[in-house]
Scaffold this active site. Structure first.
Site, PDB file in Angstrom:
ATOM      1  N   ASP A  17      -7.132  41.941   5.891  1.00  0.00           N
ATOM      2  CA  ASP A  17      -5.631  42.927   5.841  1.00  0.00           C
ATOM      3  C   ASP A  17      -4.263  42.785   6.171  1.00  0.00           C
ATOM      4  O   ASP A  17      -3.979  43.085   6.468  1.00  0.00           O
ATOM      5  CB  ASP A  17      -6.101  44.620   7.183  1.00  0.00           C
ATOM      6  CG  ASP A  17      -5.367  43.452   8.575  1.00  0.00           C
ATOM      7  OD1 ASP A  17      -5.647  41.861   8.208  1.00  0.00           O
ATOM      8  OD2 ASP A  17      -5.263  44.319   9.584  1.00  0.00           O
ATOM      9  N   LYS A  61      -0.003  37.501  21.558  1.00  0.00           N
ATOM     10  CA  LYS A  61       0.878  39.130  21.964  1.00  0.00           C
ATOM     11  C   LYS A  61       1.074  38.815  23.840  1.00  0.00           C
ATOM     12  O   LYS A  61       1.378  38.553  24.416  1.00  0.00           O
ATOM     13  CB  LYS A  61       0.158  39.926  21.933  1.00  0.00           C
ATOM     14  CG  LYS A  61      -1.386  40.622  20.970  1.00  0.00           C
ATOM     15  CD  LYS A  61      -1.053  42.282  20.512  1.00  0.00           C
ATOM     16  CE  LYS A  61      -1.388  42.560  19.304  1.00  0.00           C
ATOM     17  NZ  LYS A  61      -3.035  41.175  19.316  1.00  0.00           N
ATOM     18  N   ASP A  86       0.921  42.365   6.500  1.00  0.00           N
ATOM     19  CA  ASP A  86      -0.125  42.638   7.502  1.00  0.00           C
ATOM     20  C   ASP A  86      -0.477  43.955   7.549  1.00  0.00           C
ATOM     21  O   ASP A  86       0.652  44.842   7.873  1.00  0.00           O
ATOM     22  CB  ASP A  86       0.414  42.222   8.981  1.00  0.00           C
ATOM     23  CG  ASP A  86      -0.604  41.887  10.083  1.00  0.00           C
ATOM     24  OD1 ASP A  86      -2.005  42.494  10.189  1.00  0.00           O
ATOM     25  OD2 ASP A  86      -0.214  42.383  11.794  1.00  0.00           O
TER      26      ASP A  86
HETATM   27  P1  GTP Z   1      -7.288  48.755  14.008  1.00  0.00           P
HETATM   28  O1  GTP Z   1      -8.312  50.058  14.581  1.00  0.00           O
HETATM   29  O2  GTP Z   1      -6.302  49.853  13.678  1.00  0.00           O
HETATM   30  O3  GTP Z   1      -6.883  47.894  15.283  1.00  0.00           O
HETATM   31  O4  GTP Z   1      -7.784  47.828  12.948  1.00  0.00           O
HETATM   32  P2  GTP Z   1      -8.985  46.334  12.528  1.00  0.00           P
HETATM   33  O5  GTP Z   1     -10.401  47.262  13.409  1.00  0.00           O
HETATM   34  O6  GTP Z   1      -8.870  46.080  11.185  1.00  0.00           O
HETATM   35  O7  GTP Z   1      -8.267  45.538  14.097  1.00  0.00           O
HETATM   36  P3  GTP Z   1      -6.999  44.399  13.135  1.00  0.00           P
HETATM   37  O8  GTP Z   1      -6.123  45.011  12.305  1.00  0.00           O
HETATM   38  O9  GTP Z   1      -7.270  43.530  14.575  1.00  0.00           O
HETATM   39  O10 GTP Z   1      -8.493  43.287  12.048  1.00  0.00           O
HETATM   40  C1  GTP Z   1      -7.991  41.902  11.402  1.00  0.00           C
HETATM   41  C2  GTP Z   1      -8.358  42.285  10.486  1.00  0.00           C
HETATM   42  O11 GTP Z   1     -10.002  42.053  11.344  1.00  0.00           O
HETATM   43  C3  GTP Z   1      -9.254  43.403   9.896  1.00  0.00           C
HETATM   44  O12 GTP Z   1      -9.645  43.062   8.345  1.00  0.00           O
HETATM   45  C4  GTP Z   1     -10.819  43.364  10.122  1.00  0.00           C
HETATM   46  O13 GTP Z   1     -11.502  44.503   9.457  1.00  0.00           O
HETATM   47  C5  GTP Z   1     -11.245  42.535  11.248  1.00  0.00           C
HETATM   48  N1  GTP Z   1     -12.154  42.398  11.652  1.00  0.00           N
HETATM   49  C6  GTP Z   1     -11.753  43.436  13.042  1.00  0.00           C
HETATM   50  N2  GTP Z   1     -12.637  43.497  13.994  1.00  0.00           N
HETATM   51  C7  GTP Z   1     -14.121  42.635  13.148  1.00  0.00           C
HETATM   52  C8  GTP Z   1     -15.293  42.560  13.736  1.00  0.00           C
HETATM   53  O14 GTP Z   1     -15.812  43.302  14.569  1.00  0.00           O
HETATM   54  N3  GTP Z   1     -16.093  41.908  12.240  1.00  0.00           N
HETATM   55  C9  GTP Z   1     -15.341  41.715  11.425  1.00  0.00           C
HETATM   56  N4  GTP Z   1     -16.364  41.737  10.517  1.00  0.00           N
HETATM   57  N5  GTP Z   1     -14.609  42.047  10.929  1.00  0.00           N
HETATM   58  C10 GTP Z   1     -13.411  43.017  11.619  1.00  0.00           C
END
Ligand code: GTP
Length: 366
Positions: A107, A158, A217
């Site tokens: 993302d 953080k 981001d």
């Molecule tokens: P929020 O729930 O809104 O915090 O969003 P998010 O689930 O996308 O979490 P975050 O923004 O912290 O994730 C950053 C990147 O890591 C994103 O591209 C997510 O798709 C990916 N990501 C987060 N958690 C996981 C996970 O458990 N497994 C995988 N494969 N990707 C993850």
């Protein structure tokens, strides 16, 4: 070189639109976010991209298949979400035996030069290299303290405001040596930022590569809208270069750039689109409809004379004649708004809802 892209998060901050699609498929200026990343990697000769998926992974597979240009695409589907480091360990069999590999959050819109970062990584003999990006407020991110030769002395996830070790933050892009796979515990959720990087920093094996290029981001709706605006500025006027199939505006339609209209959308006479709007495929704007500063997902129908302003409209929504949406509203997929009604002031509407009376936010409508 191989790249692993983390694309399995729930994207809770982008609900309700992330209830029905993974964040990776949110369109940014006419293309899913993940497609922009894959374009960048395949253009740089990355041999294979491994998509670490989980939530709604079928939609990602359906969209991207097994190849993107010359780059192969492989999928690693976790049994349950494993955080930011767990998916790397889980994809071990796909990563080992190919030298250092790139890891990228799915993302973060970026223009990283993979070759440049790899050269830096190899030159330092690093176990892991993190791309670092300078921001005003580092407290939302992981910030680092640098020592000599770009060695990272401390990694703080953080930090409390005022206690940031620097304004250089973890940009969510890493090059890791295969030995890191052994450091990640198997079978549970593991955070790279909280469990692996602080340890590597202590051991003096973590380096920081300064990345000053485009960096967006996408966590919240405001970030998403901003990314869409930045990408619209680039693609508007030159969609071919970005391999986008844009509609040449029909006679009688006013398009104020920057804007993107898919060549599989339809726009009626007297309609106005833009600035800062993108209209996805299958959407239909009736006569005199106006869309400003907004993102329309696929298959949205906008009635005659309706006005949409600074809002995000989910797939298959139907906006009635003369209705007004915005500013700052988000409509989940398949929402219907009756003729002449107003949805305003940051109202967020859940998918499938039929709006039968005016709605003024800030409010969530279920
Ligand atoms: P929020 O729930 O809104 O915090 O969003 P998010 O689930 O996308 O979490 P975050 O923004 O912290 O994730 C950053 C990147 O890591 C994103 O591209 C997510 O798709 C990916 N990501 C987060 N958690 C996981 C996970 O458990 N497994 C995988 N494969 N990707 C993850």
């Amino acid at each position: 070189m191989r790249a692993l892209i983390l694309a399995g998060g729930y994207a809770t901050r982008l609900r309700p639109l992330s209830c029905t699609r993974p964040k990776a498929l949110f369109p940014v200026a006419g293309k899913p976010m993940l497609e922009w990343l894959l374009d960048g990697l395949s253009a740089q000769g990355v041999e294979a991209a491994i998509l670490a998926v989980n939530y709604l992974e079928d939609r990602i597979k359906l969209r991207f298949g097994s190849r993107h240009g010359d780059m192969r695409i492989k999928y690693s589907k976790e049994p349950h979400p494993l955080g930011t480091a767990g998916p790397i360990r889980y994809a071990r069999a796909l990563l080992e035996g190919h030298g250092p590999f790139l890891v990228m959050n799915g993302d973060i819109m970026n223009e990283l030069s993979v070759a440049d970062m790899l050269e830096f990584h190899m030159g330092r003999g690093a176990a892991a290299t993190i791309a670092l990006h300078e921001v005003e407020d580092a407290s939302r991110f992981g910030a680092v303290e640098l020592g000599d030769g770009m060695r990272i002395r401390r990694f703080v996830e953080k930090p409390k405001p005022g206690q940031e070790p620097s304004r250089l933050i973890n940009a969510g892009m890493y090059i890791l040596e295969p030995e890191i796979l052994d450091m990640i515990p198997d079978g549970r959720k593991v955070s790279l930022e909280r469990e692996i990087f602080p340890r590597l920093a202590e051991e003096g094996r973590l380096f920081g590569y300064r990345y000053g290029g485009l960096w967006l981001d996408i966590g919240k709706f405001d970030d998403y809208i901003r990314a869409n605006r930045v990408y619209l500025e680039r693609v508007s006027g030159n969609p071919k270069r970005y391999r986008l199939r844009a509609l040449a505006p029909p006679a009688g339609v006013t398009v104020e750039p920057p804007a993107f209209i898919s060549d599989e959308a339809k726009v009626g006479a007297g309609a106005r689109v833009g600035p800062y709007s993108s209209i996805s495929e299958g959407s239909v704007l009736a006569e005199r409809a106006q869309v400003r500063g907004s993102i329309l997902f696929e298959g949205v129908e906008v009635g005659e004379g309706a006005i949409i302003e600074d809002s995000i409209i989910g797939e298959g929504c139907r906006i009635g004649k003369g209705a007004r949406i915005g500013p700052g509203c988000v409509l989940g997929d398949m929402v219907q708004v009756r003729d002449g009604l107003t949805v305003s002031n940051r109202a967020v509407v859940c998918h499938f809802k039929e709006i039968e009376a005016d709605v003024a936010g800030p409010i969530n409508v279920f």
